[in-house]
Design a protein around this motif. Sequence first.
Motif, mmCIF file in Angstrom:
data_model
loop_
_atom_site.group_PDB
_atom_site.id
_atom_site.type_symbol
_atom_site.label_atom_id
_atom_site.label_comp_id
_atom_site.label_asym_id
_atom_site.label_seq_id
_atom_site.Cartn_x
_atom_site.Cartn_y
_atom_site.Cartn_z
ATOM 1 N N GLU A 190 0.832 -1.212 0.000
ATOM 2 C CA GLU A 190 0.000 0.000 0.000
ATOM 3 C C GLU A 190 0.866 1.262 0.000
ATOM 4 N N VAL A 191 1.900 1.240 -0.831
ATOM 5 C CA VAL A 191 2.770 2.410 -0.973
ATOM 6 C C VAL A 191 1.970 3.542 -1.606
ATOM 7 N N THR A 192 2.037 4.726 -0.999
ATOM 8 C CA THR A 192 1.234 5.854 -1.461
ATOM 9 C C THR A 192 2.052 6.775 -2.369
ATOM 10 N N PRO A 193 1.377 7.537 -3.237
ATOM 11 C CA PRO A 193 2.097 8.533 -4.042
ATOM 12 C C PRO A 193 2.888 9.508 -3.187
ATOM 13 N N SER A 194 2.358 9.854 -2.017
ATOM 14 C CA SER A 194 3.073 10.767 -1.123
ATOM 15 C C SER A 194 4.378 10.163 -0.638
ATOM 16 N N GLU A 195 4.365 8.882 -0.293
ATOM 17 C CA GLU A 195 5.600 8.217 0.153
ATOM 18 C C GLU A 195 6.620 8.152 -0.973
ATOM 19 N N PHE A 197 14.087 9.249 4.992
ATOM 20 C CA PHE A 197 14.168 8.951 6.422
ATOM 21 C C PHE A 197 12.811 9.134 7.093
ATOM 22 N N ASP A 198 12.090 10.184 6.725
ATOM 23 C CA ASP A 198 10.772 10.423 7.315
ATOM 24 C C ASP A 198 9.810 9.279 6.997
ATOM 25 N N VAL A 199 9.922 8.741 5.782
ATOM 26 C CA VAL A 199 9.069 7.618 5.387
ATOM 27 C C VAL A 199 9.430 6.376 6.181
ATOM 28 N N PHE A 200 10.719 6.075 6.254
ATOM 29 C CA PHE A 200 11.152 4.833 6.890
ATOM 30 C C PHE A 200 10.983 4.864 8.409
ATOM 31 N N LEU A 201 10.949 6.061 8.991
ATOM 32 C CA LEU A 201 10.706 6.150 10.427
ATOM 33 C C LEU A 201 9.254 5.788 10.745
ATOM 34 N N ARG A 202 8.374 5.931 9.762
ATOM 35 C CA ARG A 202 6.979 5.504 9.919
ATOM 36 C C ARG A 202 6.852 4.006 9.680
ATOM 37 N N ARG A 203 7.459 3.526 8.570
ATOM 38 C CA ARG A 203 7.387 2.103 8.242
ATOM 39 C C ARG A 203 8.412 1.789 7.163
ATOM 40 N N ASN A 204 8.847 0.551 7.138
ATOM 41 C CA ASN A 204 9.847 0.164 6.152
ATOM 42 C C ASN A 204 9.211 -0.120 4.793
ATOM 43 N N LEU A 205 9.831 0.404 3.729
ATOM 44 C CA LEU A 205 9.400 0.087 2.370
ATOM 45 C C LEU A 205 10.516 -0.579 1.562
ATOM 46 N N VAL A 206 11.664 -0.791 2.188
ATOM 47 C CA VAL A 206 12.802 -1.376 1.480
ATOM 48 C C VAL A 206 12.742 -2.894 1.606
ATOM 49 N N THR A 207 12.579 -3.576 0.481
ATOM 50 C CA THR A 207 12.590 -5.036 0.458
ATOM 51 C C THR A 207 13.948 -5.485 -0.072
ATOM 52 N N GLY A 208 14.659 -6.269 0.739
ATOM 53 C CA GLY A 208 16.042 -6.623 0.418
ATOM 54 C C GLY A 208 16.228 -7.217 -0.964
ATOM 55 N N ASP A 236 17.117 -5.554 5.730
ATOM 56 C CA ASP A 236 16.824 -4.563 4.693
ATOM 57 C C ASP A 236 16.316 -3.247 5.281
ATOM 58 N N GLU A 237 15.453 -3.328 6.301
ATOM 59 C CA GLU A 237 14.943 -2.089 6.890
ATOM 60 C C GLU A 237 16.058 -1.329 7.607
ATOM 61 N N TRP A 238 17.009 -2.055 8.199
ATOM 62 C CA TRP A 238 18.138 -1.402 8.880
ATOM 63 C C TRP A 238 19.035 -0.702 7.865
ATOM 64 N N LEU A 239 19.396 -1.388 6.804
ATOM 65 C CA LEU A 239 20.237 -0.782 5.774
ATOM 66 C C LEU A 239 19.554 0.453 5.185
ATOM 67 N N GLY A 240 18.248 0.366 4.947
ATOM 68 C CA GLY A 240 17.526 1.481 4.362
ATOM 69 C C GLY A 240 17.493 2.699 5.255
ATOM 70 N N ILE A 241 17.190 2.505 6.533
ATOM 71 C CA ILE A 241 17.034 3.676 7.403
ATOM 72 C C ILE A 241 18.384 4.282 7.760
ATOM 73 N N VAL A 242 19.426 3.462 7.922
ATOM 74 C CA VAL A 242 20.756 4.015 8.202
ATOM 75 C C VAL A 242 21.254 4.807 6.989
ATOM 76 N N ALA A 243 21.062 4.258 5.794
ATOM 77 C CA ALA A 243 21.471 4.975 4.580
ATOM 78 C C ALA A 243 20.729 6.298 4.455
ATOM 79 N N SER A 244 19.431 6.297 4.766
ATOM 80 C CA SER A 244 18.636 7.519 4.610
ATOM 81 C C SER A 244 18.976 8.573 5.648
#
Length: 332
Positions: A150-155, A165-176, A199-207
């Motif tokens: 349910e990825v939104t256009p806003s995300e 970072f703001d997106v990933f702090l709400r929920r992870n969207l990065v699939t390894g 995957d969520e850790w790599l995504g949020i640290v990178a962001s």
Amino acid sequence: MSCPPEISVALCTYNGARFLREQVRSICLQTLPPIEIVLSDDASRDGSVAVVRVTVAECAAERPGPPIALRVFENPVALRVVKNFEQAISACTGDLIALSDQDDVWVPDRLERMVAPFVQDENLWLLHTDARLVDSQGRDLGNTLFHALEVTPSEIERIHTGRAFDVFLRRNLVTGATTVFRRGLLADALPLPVEWVHDEWLGIVASATSRVDLLEEPLIEYRQHESNQIGARRDSFKEKVRKALASRGNTHVERAIKAELLLERLLQLGDRVPPEIIDKVRSKIVHQRFRAALPASRLARCVPVLREAMTGRYDKFGRGVRGVVRDLFESV
């Protein structure tokens, strides 16, 4: 013209022999092939490693150019998902690292299309994509990963404009399985905490330190079957209601712990992390601790939940109204 960056593939396996030949062939026969596959096998009992070895050799005989190196780690005792991937990515030598599950299929030009943005933008640290969902036989399920999430256009717009970072702090969207990142990220991300999925850790640290982006095209076939450790399926309305009324268990306690671990790691990175990022993580911890401490009585939750909603933290760190409803009605 400079040479394209070298790519390593971190492939993790656990009893995946029935799907591995198709996956490995899709990796080896890329239009821009990797320089190596680093295989970390988690105590498989079905000959997974042998399938990979045979398939890599088979592809080497079919395609021109230098052979793709295969480096193998066979764990006598299972490390489990996070530490198995940590072992694989730690051993990669390429400029870019592509994560691979054992049961998907890559489109032929996946790596070529994903490398291009890294060449164009040296500040891009991690890139992920959509995926086409298929069943165990590879049949199209008529849906995509982003639709299931349910990825939104806003995300999507926020990620494209440097606010991942703001997106990933709400929920992870990065699939390894859809992800490629610069090897330099490992200096910040390792060791991977087992409380987080890799995957969520790599995504949020990178962001938190640089730019993360996504490609909206599905560049892999993401297989859904009974053995998936983490799959992708969109909940029906009935399932969403059931979850809203279900017991919260330790969910919010675990989320608070994850946020605390993230804060600890980001503080270690010093002034490479903007102060506003640190402030957001601290606020996330406050929110998760609040949710973890809610009373058992639904009636007693009403006023504190509505007060918390007025702060805007449900929108910043969760699913907004959905989170409010869940906190008001879920059982303990």
